[in-house]
Design an enzyme around this catalytic site. Structure first.
Site, PDB file in Angstrom:
ATOM      1  N   ASP A   1       9.543-114.197  10.310  1.00  0.00           N
ATOM      2  CA  ASP A   1       9.371-112.871   9.731  1.00  0.00           C
ATOM      3  C   ASP A   1      10.764-112.312   9.536  1.00  0.00           C
ATOM      4  O   ASP A   1      11.656-112.545  10.350  1.00  0.00           O
ATOM      5  CB  ASP A   1       8.537-111.968  10.638  1.00  0.00           C
ATOM      6  CG  ASP A   1       8.085-110.719   9.891  1.00  0.00           C
ATOM      7  OD1 ASP A   1       7.728-110.833   8.699  1.00  0.00           O
ATOM      8  OD2 ASP A   1       8.091-109.620  10.475  1.00  0.00           O
TER       9      ASP A   1
ATOM     10  N   ARG B   1      18.404-116.073   7.777  1.00  0.00           N
ATOM     11  CA  ARG B   1      17.489-117.211   7.942  1.00  0.00           C
ATOM     12  C   ARG B   1      18.287-118.466   8.281  1.00  0.00           C
ATOM     13  O   ARG B   1      17.898-119.254   9.135  1.00  0.00           O
ATOM     14  CB  ARG B   1      16.640-117.402   6.685  1.00  0.00           C
ATOM     15  CG  ARG B   1      15.373-118.173   6.924  1.00  0.00           C
ATOM     16  CD  ARG B   1      14.368-118.082   5.782  1.00  0.00           C
ATOM     17  NE  ARG B   1      13.899-116.736   5.574  1.00  0.00           N
ATOM     18  CZ  ARG B   1      14.316-115.918   4.601  1.00  0.00           C
ATOM     19  NH1 ARG B   1      15.180-116.341   3.711  1.00  0.00           N
ATOM     20  NH2 ARG B   1      13.885-114.701   4.516  1.00  0.00           N
TER      21      ARG B   1
HETATM   22  P1  IMP Z   1       8.377-111.959   4.945  1.00  0.00           P
HETATM   23  O1  IMP Z   1       9.405-112.449   5.924  1.00  0.00           O
HETATM   24  O2  IMP Z   1       7.920-113.023   4.023  1.00  0.00           O
HETATM   25  O3  IMP Z   1       7.294-111.195   5.619  1.00  0.00           O
HETATM   26  O4  IMP Z   1       9.037-110.905   3.947  1.00  0.00           O
HETATM   27  C1  IMP Z   1      10.177-110.261   4.232  1.00  0.00           C
HETATM   28  C2  IMP Z   1      10.624-109.360   3.100  1.00  0.00           C
HETATM   29  O5  IMP Z   1      11.934-108.946   3.471  1.00  0.00           O
HETATM   30  C3  IMP Z   1      10.758-110.044   1.756  1.00  0.00           C
HETATM   31  O6  IMP Z   1       9.655-109.834   0.939  1.00  0.00           O
HETATM   32  C4  IMP Z   1      11.995-109.376   1.182  1.00  0.00           C
HETATM   33  O7  IMP Z   1      11.641-108.160   0.585  1.00  0.00           O
HETATM   34  C5  IMP Z   1      12.819-109.077   2.410  1.00  0.00           C
HETATM   35  N1  IMP Z   1      13.752-110.186   2.690  1.00  0.00           N
HETATM   36  C6  IMP Z   1      13.695-111.092   3.704  1.00  0.00           C
HETATM   37  N2  IMP Z   1      14.691-111.981   3.612  1.00  0.00           N
HETATM   38  C7  IMP Z   1      15.385-111.642   2.504  1.00  0.00           C
HETATM   39  C8  IMP Z   1      16.521-112.214   1.867  1.00  0.00           C
HETATM   40  O8  IMP Z   1      17.097-113.235   2.268  1.00  0.00           O
HETATM   41  N3  IMP Z   1      16.945-111.579   0.758  1.00  0.00           N
HETATM   42  C9  IMP Z   1      16.346-110.472   0.254  1.00  0.00           C
HETATM   43  N4  IMP Z   1      15.271-109.919   0.796  1.00  0.00           N
HETATM   44  C10 IMP Z   1      14.788-110.492   1.930  1.00  0.00           C
END
Ligand code: IMP
Length: 199
Positions: free
Chosen positions: A70, A182
């Site tokens: 997440d 990440r």
């Molecule tokens: P999830 O981890 O898929 O629940 O979503 C996390 C949300 O955070 C994404 O939809 C993006 O809006 C934002 N996000 C997470 N990592 C990144 C990244 O590396 N670049 C830009 N936005 C990010």
């Protein structure tokens, strides 16, 4: 070859996991490999909690180890928002560009020295419904006044990395992986795996 199920259907994320873990002898399969994948709602109040919820729910339905992530953006001047709501900030009607605009509107008039932000990524590794290890990665930056660059996704066009001197959306995939939240969390998984396998 060890197989790990990564609890996502996002092809971009799967590729990042593959690139980081294939050199460790780990084969990645996505959530599509799970016949009755659970529908998991991200109800936790932290990235770490959400990663655990996903990893545990999926690992209860497979013999494989499961990695779930997440992630999101925390902006200091917005009290840590969008935070765990990063993916749905501003409501379902907004796309990535709309969410970037919303952050920029909320920061209108805020000077550069108060535009600090960070991306955070939590990873949980689970087996048989229980979390066995957690990893975290963060990367610090500043929210720009206007979007820059075409690469990446999400909030990348408004996130400026001072060391690189560019927005995340202006970096190549390899450059971003070396700096990103990440990428850093995955470094932790790699170290853990080497430790477990006595290397
Ligand atoms: P999830 O981890 O898929 O629940 O979503 C996390 C949300 O955070 C994404 O939809 C993006 O809006 C934002 N996000 C997470 N990592 C990144 C990244 O590396 N670049 C830009 N936005 C990010």
């Amino acid at each position: 070859m060890t197989r790990i199920l990564v609890a996502t259907r996002n092809p971009g994320k799967l590729r990042e996991f593959e690139e980081a873990l294939a050199p460790e002898g780990i084969e990645i399969v996505g959530l599509d490999a799970l016949a009755d994948a659970p529908i998991v709602r991200e109800t936790g109040s932290s990235f770490d909690e959400n990663a655990r919820i996903k990893a545990e729910a999926c690992s209860a339905r497979t013999d494989l180890s499961v990695l779930a992530d997440d992630s999101g953006l925390e902006v200091d001047a917005l009290g840590g928002e969008p935070g765990v709501r990063s993916a749905r900030y501003g409501g379902e009607g907004l796309d990535d560009a709309g969410r970037c605009r919303l952050v920029l509107e909320k920061l209108a008039g805020v000077p550069r020295e108060r535009r600090r932000a960070r991306f955070r990524c939590a990873l949980a590794l689970a087996r048989g419904g229980r979390t066995i290890a957690n990893f975290e990665g963060t990367v610090e930056g500043v929210i720009l006044e206007e979007p820059r660059g075409e690469n990446g996704f999400g909030y990348d066009p408004i996130f400026f990395h001072e060391g690189a001197g560019r927005a995340f959306a202006e970096l190549s995939r390899a450059e971003k992986r070396a700096l990103s939240h990440r990428g850093r969390a995955l470094d932790g998984v790699r170290r853990y795996w080497r430790y477990l396998s006595g290397r």
